[in-house]
Design an enzyme around this catalytic site. Structure first.
Site, PDB file in Angstrom:
ATOM      1  CB  THR A 193      -0.950   0.005   1.210  1.00 46.99           C
ATOM      2  OG1 THR A 193      -1.918  -1.040   1.055  1.00 46.99           O
ATOM      3  CG2 THR A 193      -1.678   1.338   1.323  1.00 46.99           C
ATOM      4  CG  ASN A 221      -6.757  -8.321  -4.449  1.00 47.67           C
ATOM      5  OD1 ASN A 221      -6.766  -7.737  -5.529  1.00 47.67           O
ATOM      6  ND2 ASN A 221      -7.570  -7.990  -3.460  1.00 47.67           N
ATOM      7  CD  GLN A 235      -2.469 -11.658  -3.291  1.00 48.11           C
ATOM      8  OE1 GLN A 235      -2.055 -12.796  -3.188  1.00 48.11           O
ATOM      9  NE2 GLN A 235      -3.091 -11.035  -2.298  1.00 48.11           N
ATOM     10  CB  SER A 264       2.787  -6.740   0.490  1.00 54.18           C
ATOM     11  OG  SER A 264       2.337  -6.431   1.781  1.00 54.18           O
ATOM     12  N   GLY A 265       5.579  -8.014   2.120  1.00 57.34           N
ATOM     13  CA  GLY A 265       6.199  -9.192   2.710  1.00 57.34           C
ATOM     14  C   GLY A 265       5.224 -10.218   3.252  1.00 57.34           C
ATOM     15  CG  HIS A 266       1.143  -9.299   4.870  1.00 56.97           C
ATOM     16  ND1 HIS A 266      -0.121  -9.831   4.863  1.00 56.97           N
ATOM     17  CD2 HIS A 266       1.046  -8.106   4.236  1.00 56.97           C
ATOM     18  CE1 HIS A 266      -0.955  -9.001   4.266  1.00 56.97           C
ATOM     19  NE2 HIS A 266      -0.271  -7.945   3.870  1.00 56.97           N
ATOM     20  CB  THR A 310      14.027   4.403  12.763  1.00 58.79           C
ATOM     21  OG1 THR A 310      14.399   5.646  13.356  1.00 58.79           O
ATOM     22  CG2 THR A 310      14.983   3.317  13.241  1.00 58.79           C
ATOM     23  CB  CYS A 365      -7.535  -4.462   1.850  1.00 59.90           C
ATOM     24  SG  CYS A 365      -5.952  -5.320   1.871  1.00 59.90           S
TER      25      CYS A 365
END
Length: 374
Positions: free
Chosen positions: A72, A152, A180, A200-202, A242, A325
């Site tokens: 996102t 998705n 995806q 997106s990592g997840h 950071t 989402c």
């Protein structure tokens, strides 16, 4: 025991990835921006290793990887970050599709309200755009093309290679939302004509809250993005703040594992899909999306409502009837509506998604549960 079959919404973190994240949180917890001691140096080293691992998935250079919180944020930086360039060069035309994720459609809509002209490409009932429609939409003033790789909700795979060919002699920047597909579907994304890739990592076994934007150079020139918010100048000023070193390290390891295993994961998942499709044929199920990712199946059974199916499948399988989402909106899927599907098919649409971690899909149990609703 309920079997989790909503991997398109999110995936579990692989044990080795979780172990590395924990180590970086508890033992090697330095700030990558601290250059005066060994803790900071070790953190910086971990970040750069992860950057290289992300880049390797698509054949990019590690200097072209910017870490973000997920797709996102990457989508927003890619789209809104081009605004100043587009306005300065009188190239205020965008091409996207009606079936994009809201994380693309909303920033595009933001620019549209501020004077940009947007062409929204239609998708057919298989969820695919017509490449001839795309070619017809291209203009001299087109600055940005944003087309997702794998949808998705349906798993439909857009013809990214053909889009790249159509843009071979055009200067428009091509952005691909690969949430995806990155790390799971090892095709298309290594095309050097793709300028911007959101990750997106997840979605592939890394933690939530970490992702990347890959910015490919054209020769030695990087895409002319500007930051959409400001801070300490991290990530070349494009994504200040950071760095989340533990999440980045875990993300990098997930990328390395994916690169080694993606083909095997695809083959395993394709077998699960074929078996489920064969079982559902007894219900005259209608399959949505073609050609589609091996990791997902979207289907509907005539006369059966998806909400009733999900209730009936409690204790059997955790499935979905749309994007996680936007699941709180209780409105018909904009993706399926844009594909021209009937209201009945949309209301009955069920999304089942899995991964290489899924040993079996309880196809017979799912079929039996749906039969009870007929």
């Amino acid at each position: 025991m309920t079997i989790y079959l909503d991997y398109n919404a999110t995936t579990p973190v692989l044990p080795e990835v979780a172990d590395l994240v924990y180590k970086m949180m508890v033992d090697e917890f330095g700030n990558a921006g601290s250059r005066t001691h060994e803790f900071g140096v070790a953190a910086k080293r971990a970040v750069e290793l992860a950057r290289e691992r992300v880049a390797n998935i698509v054949g990019a250079d590690k200097t072209e990887v910017i870490f973000t919180s997920g797709a996102t944020e990457s989508n927003n930086i890619a789209i809104l970050g081009l605004r100043e360039f587009a306005e300065a060069n009188d190239k205020k035309h965008i091409i996207t599709t009606k079936i994009e994720h809201k994380a693309v459609l909303e920033p595009v809509k933001y620019l549209q309200k501020r004077g940009f002209d947007v062409t929204y490409l239609n998708a057919d009932q298989g969820g695919l755009i017509d490449i001839n429609d795309f070619k017809a939409a291209l203009r001299d003033e087109t600055c940005l093309v944003s087309i997702m790789h794998v949808n998705n909700e349906t798993g439909s795979i857009q013809p990214i290679g053909e889009v790249c060919q159509a843009l071979a002699s055009h200067e428009a920047y091509l952005h691909v939302d690969a949430a995806q597909s990155f790390g799971k579907y090892p095709y298309d994304l290594d095309n050097p004509r793709i300028d911007l890739i959101s990750v997106s990592g997840h979605k592939f076994y890394a933690p939530k809250g970490i992702g990347a934007l890959i910015l490919r150079r054209r020769g030695f020139i990087k895409p002319p993005l500007i930051p959409i918010y400001f801070g300490g100048g991290q990530e070349k000023g494009l994504r200040p703040g950071t760095l989340a070193v533990p999440l980045i390290a875990g993300f990098g390891l997930a990328c390395e594992l994916a690169q080694k295993n993606a083909q095997k994961w695809c083959e395993h998942s394709a077998g699960l899909k074929a078996n489920l499709m064969e079982t559902l044929k007894a219900l005259n199920a209608e399959f949505i999306g073609n050609p589609a990712s091996p990791y997902v199946l979207n289907f509907s059974v005539p006369g059966v409502n998806s909400e009733a199916v999900m209730v009936r499948l409690k204790g059997i399988a955790a499935v979905s009837n749309g994007s996680a989402c936007t699941s709180n909106s209780y409105t018909p899927s904009h993706v399926l509506s844009s594909m021209g599907l009937s209201k009945e098919k949309i209301a009955g649409s069920i999304r089942v998604s899995w991964s290489h971690l899924t040993t079996t899909v309880p196809s017979e149990d799912i079929c039996s549960a749906i039969k009870e609703l007929l």
